[in-house]
Design a protein around this motif. Structure first.
Motif, PDB file in Angstrom:
ATOM      1  N   ASN A 107       0.704  -1.149  -0.067  1.00 30.42           N
ATOM      2  CA  ASN A 107      -0.320  -0.423   0.111  1.00 30.42           C
ATOM      3  C   ASN A 107       0.852   1.440  -0.310  1.00 30.42           C
ATOM      4  N   TRP A 108       2.240   1.062  -0.138  1.00 33.95           N
ATOM      5  CA  TRP A 108       3.197   2.244  -0.376  1.00 33.95           C
ATOM      6  C   TRP A 108       3.519   2.936  -1.560  1.00 33.95           C
ATOM      7  N   TYR A 109       2.900   1.939  -2.528  1.00 33.42           N
ATOM      8  CA  TYR A 109       3.251   1.520  -3.525  1.00 33.42           C
ATOM      9  C   TYR A 109       2.606   2.113  -4.920  1.00 33.42           C
ATOM     10  N   SER A 110       2.805   3.286  -5.122  1.00 34.54           N
ATOM     11  CA  SER A 110       1.497   3.740  -6.416  1.00 34.54           C
ATOM     12  C   SER A 110       2.449   4.472  -7.610  1.00 34.54           C
ATOM     13  N   GLY A 111       2.468   4.118  -9.251  1.00 32.26           N
ATOM     14  CA  GLY A 111       3.037   4.283  -9.882  1.00 32.26           C
ATOM     15  C   GLY A 111       2.957   2.853 -11.312  1.00 32.26           C
ATOM     16  N   ASP A 112       2.789   3.752 -11.986  1.00 28.04           N
ATOM     17  CA  ASP A 112       3.365   2.360 -12.958  1.00 28.04           C
ATOM     18  C   ASP A 112       3.853   0.681 -12.715  1.00 28.04           C
ATOM     19  N   PHE A 113       3.458  -0.212 -13.180  1.00 27.66           N
ATOM     20  CA  PHE A 113       4.002  -1.491 -13.027  1.00 27.66           C
ATOM     21  C   PHE A 113       3.993  -2.134 -13.994  1.00 27.66           C
ATOM     22  N   PHE A 114       5.559  -2.645 -15.007  1.00 27.74           N
ATOM     23  CA  PHE A 114       5.787  -3.487 -16.038  1.00 27.74           C
ATOM     24  C   PHE A 114       5.839  -4.502 -15.650  1.00 27.74           C
ATOM     25  N   VAL A 115       4.947  -5.256 -16.398  1.00 25.92           N
ATOM     26  CA  VAL A 115       5.234  -6.816 -16.472  1.00 25.92           C
ATOM     27  C   VAL A 115       5.383  -8.068 -18.114  1.00 25.92           C
ATOM     28  N   PRO A 116       6.436  -7.895 -18.598  1.00 24.89           N
ATOM     29  CA  PRO A 116       6.950  -8.233 -19.660  1.00 24.89           C
ATOM     30  C   PRO A 116       6.950  -9.156 -19.865  1.00 24.89           C
ATOM     31  N   LYS A 117       6.208  -9.420 -21.096  1.00 25.92           N
ATOM     32  CA  LYS A 117       5.639 -10.797 -21.797  1.00 25.92           C
ATOM     33  C   LYS A 117       6.006 -10.836 -23.862  1.00 25.92           C
ATOM     34  N   GLY A 118       5.971 -12.241 -24.287  1.00 27.88           N
ATOM     35  CA  GLY A 118       6.245 -13.002 -25.271  1.00 27.88           C
ATOM     36  C   GLY A 118       7.791 -13.016 -25.003  1.00 27.88           C
ATOM     37  N   GLU A 119       8.902 -12.437 -26.422  1.00 32.00           N
ATOM     38  CA  GLU A 119       9.257 -12.990 -26.759  1.00 32.00           C
ATOM     39  C   GLU A 119      10.855 -12.508 -25.996  1.00 32.00           C
ATOM     40  N   HIS A 120      11.898 -13.043 -25.998  1.00 37.02           N
ATOM     41  CA  HIS A 120      12.347 -11.875 -25.299  1.00 37.02           C
ATOM     42  C   HIS A 120      13.750 -11.840 -26.235  1.00 37.02           C
ATOM     43  N   ILE A 121      13.807  -9.734 -26.797  1.00 35.43           N
ATOM     44  CA  ILE A 121      14.265  -9.879 -27.931  1.00 35.43           C
ATOM     45  C   ILE A 121      15.549  -9.088 -27.604  1.00 35.43           C
ATOM     46  N   SER A 134       6.158  -7.705 -25.821  1.00 38.16           N
ATOM     47  CA  SER A 134       5.126  -7.052 -25.193  1.00 38.16           C
ATOM     48  C   SER A 134       5.476  -6.599 -24.260  1.00 38.16           C
ATOM     49  N   GLU A 135       4.685  -6.146 -23.006  1.00 39.97           N
ATOM     50  CA  GLU A 135       4.373  -6.177 -21.950  1.00 39.97           C
ATOM     51  C   GLU A 135       2.816  -5.938 -21.321  1.00 39.97           C
ATOM     52  N   TRP A 136       2.510  -5.564 -20.363  1.00 41.74           N
ATOM     53  CA  TRP A 136       1.375  -5.202 -19.493  1.00 41.74           C
ATOM     54  C   TRP A 136       1.778  -3.706 -18.817  1.00 41.74           C
ATOM     55  N   GLU A 137       1.357  -2.801 -19.084  1.00 45.03           N
ATOM     56  CA  GLU A 137       1.770  -2.086 -17.963  1.00 45.03           C
ATOM     57  C   GLU A 137       0.489  -1.540 -17.266  1.00 45.03           C
ATOM     58  N   LEU A 138       1.205  -1.982 -15.933  1.00 46.45           N
ATOM     59  CA  LEU A 138      -0.303  -1.851 -14.858  1.00 46.45           C
ATOM     60  C   LEU A 138      -0.623  -0.296 -14.299  1.00 46.45           C
ATOM     61  N   SER A 139      -1.260   0.856 -13.938  1.00 47.63           N
ATOM     62  CA  SER A 139      -1.524   1.589 -13.254  1.00 47.63           C
ATOM     63  C   SER A 139      -2.093   1.162 -11.586  1.00 47.63           C
ATOM     64  N   ILE A 140      -1.093   1.079 -10.384  1.00 48.23           N
ATOM     65  CA  ILE A 140      -1.347   0.701  -9.672  1.00 48.23           C
ATOM     66  C   ILE A 140      -1.595   1.940  -8.360  1.00 48.23           C
ATOM     67  N   ILE A 141      -2.260   1.800  -7.074  1.00 43.57           N
ATOM     68  CA  ILE A 141      -2.537   3.638  -6.510  1.00 43.57           C
ATOM     69  C   ILE A 141      -2.264   2.689  -5.000  1.00 43.57           C
ATOM     70  N   LYS A 142      -1.809   2.836  -4.221  1.00 44.58           N
ATOM     71  CA  LYS A 142      -2.105   2.182  -2.988  1.00 44.58           C
ATOM     72  C   LYS A 142      -1.717   0.562  -2.869  1.00 44.58           C
ATOM     73  N   GLY A 143      -1.017   0.460  -3.687  1.00 40.12           N
ATOM     74  CA  GLY A 143      -1.533  -1.090  -4.086  1.00 40.12           C
ATOM     75  C   GLY A 143      -2.151  -1.751  -5.312  1.00 40.12           C
ATOM     76  N   LYS A 144      -3.475  -0.932  -5.224  1.00 37.74           N
ATOM     77  CA  LYS A 144      -4.251  -1.253  -5.904  1.00 37.74           C
ATOM     78  C   LYS A 144      -4.042  -1.445  -7.332  1.00 37.74           C
ATOM     79  N   ILE A 145      -4.859  -2.006  -7.961  1.00 38.73           N
ATOM     80  CA  ILE A 145      -4.783  -2.413  -9.658  1.00 38.73           C
ATOM     81  C   ILE A 145      -5.979  -1.415 -10.415  1.00 38.73           C
ATOM     82  N   LYS A 146      -5.537  -0.190 -11.039  1.00 38.59           N
ATOM     83  CA  LYS A 146      -6.527   0.573 -11.792  1.00 38.59           C
ATOM     84  C   LYS A 146      -7.100   0.650 -12.638  1.00 38.59           C
ATOM     85  N   LYS A 147      -6.050   0.076 -13.477  1.00 42.20           N
ATOM     86  CA  LYS A 147      -5.811   0.306 -14.768  1.00 42.20           C
ATOM     87  C   LYS A 147      -5.150  -1.062 -15.637  1.00 42.20           C
ATOM     88  N   LYS A 148      -5.122  -1.539 -16.492  1.00 42.22           N
ATOM     89  CA  LYS A 148      -4.648  -2.878 -17.022  1.00 42.22           C
ATOM     90  C   LYS A 148      -4.506  -2.374 -18.450  1.00 42.22           C
TER      91      LYS A 148
END
Length: 250
Positions: A107-121, A134-148
């Motif tokens: 719950n201390w973390y707010s920000g963008d959180f990047f999760v890699p997917k697919g081939e390592h290029i 490719s990657e998932w970009e997650l928008s996190i506010i106080k530990g809660k994922i608000k957007k993917k």
């Protein structure tokens, strides 16, 4: 002829954290512990001295994270050797009264959180971390994922970076005799900086104290039909290619 050796060891290495998400365990280069106000990697293991295993490494630990019910949790922190002869931190002591079901809500973390997917290029330069298609970009506010958002990387891999002999052949085919003599037995680093497309890149030379030969070599390299480019989080990948000139002629 020219010889080539791609070298990534000159840059700091950032030991990845781990994310357990659904059925996957993924190496990530987002580090939520850095945002924790009490973070000090020297006190993670009850004041035991834990040093990184390689020169230039920036971390002495591996944090393990989990995403459950759209929340980001810290599940464990291991010393550098993840689960192999490693020391595990005491999360109850580190986060008093905050551990639930063996997890700590980040719950201390707010920000963008990047999760890699697919081939390592590719491998980036500063700091060294793997680039994926490719990657998932997650928008996190106080530990809660608000957007993917799922994003496919914008990239191109050139034959001149993937096959060093092709780059060497291109230079040799276009290099005039006078410039060959000026480059004789010189150790030269050629630095490509990628741009927005395969024809948009810049070139610079290090280790050559000959302006005329340097200009000629750059002029040749700028005529390459294409070169790499990649955008990750809107940033250009910087590729460094050391090339050594060796005169094998009689």
């Amino acid at each position: 002829m020219f010889s080539q050796n791609r070298n990534y060891a000159d840059q700091p290495y950032m030991q990845p954290d781990l994310l357990i998400w659904e059925k996957d365990t993924i190496q990530i280069q987002t580090f939520p512990l850095y945002c924790w106000s009490k973070f000090d990697q020297n006190t993670l293991f009850d004041n035991k001295i834990v040093k990184p295993e390689c020169w230039g490494c920036l971390k002495n630990y591996t944090a393990e994270w989990k995403i459950t019910d759209n929340n980001l949790y810290l599940s464990d922190i291991y010393s550098f050797n993840y689960k192999k002869d490693s020391i595990k931190t005491n999360l109850n002591k580190l986060f008093p009264h905050k551990k639930r079901n063996n997890l700590v809500l980040a719950n201390w973390y707010s920000g963008d959180f990047f999760v890699p997917k697919g081939e390592h290029i590719w491998m980036s330069q500063s700091p060294g971390f793997p680039i994926h298609e490719s990657e998932w970009e997650l928008s996190i506010i106080k530990g809660k994922i608000k957007k993917k958002d799922f994003k496919t990387g914008n990239y191109h891999k050139s034959i001149y970076s993937q096959n060093p002999k092709k780059l060497i052949e291109f230079i040799d085919e276009n290099l005039e005799e006078k410039t060959r003599n000026e480059l004789k037995n010189k150790k030269i680093s050629i630095i490509f900086k990628t741009g927005k497309s395969k024809n948009n890149y810049s070139v610079s030379i290090k280790g050559l104290n000959n302006k005329n030969a340097e200009d000629k070599l750059i002029e040749i390299l700028k005529t390459l039909p294409d070169f790499d480019y990649y955008y990750r989080h809107g940033e250009e990948l910087k590729l460094i290619i050391p090339i050594t000139y060796i005169d094998n002629r009689n």
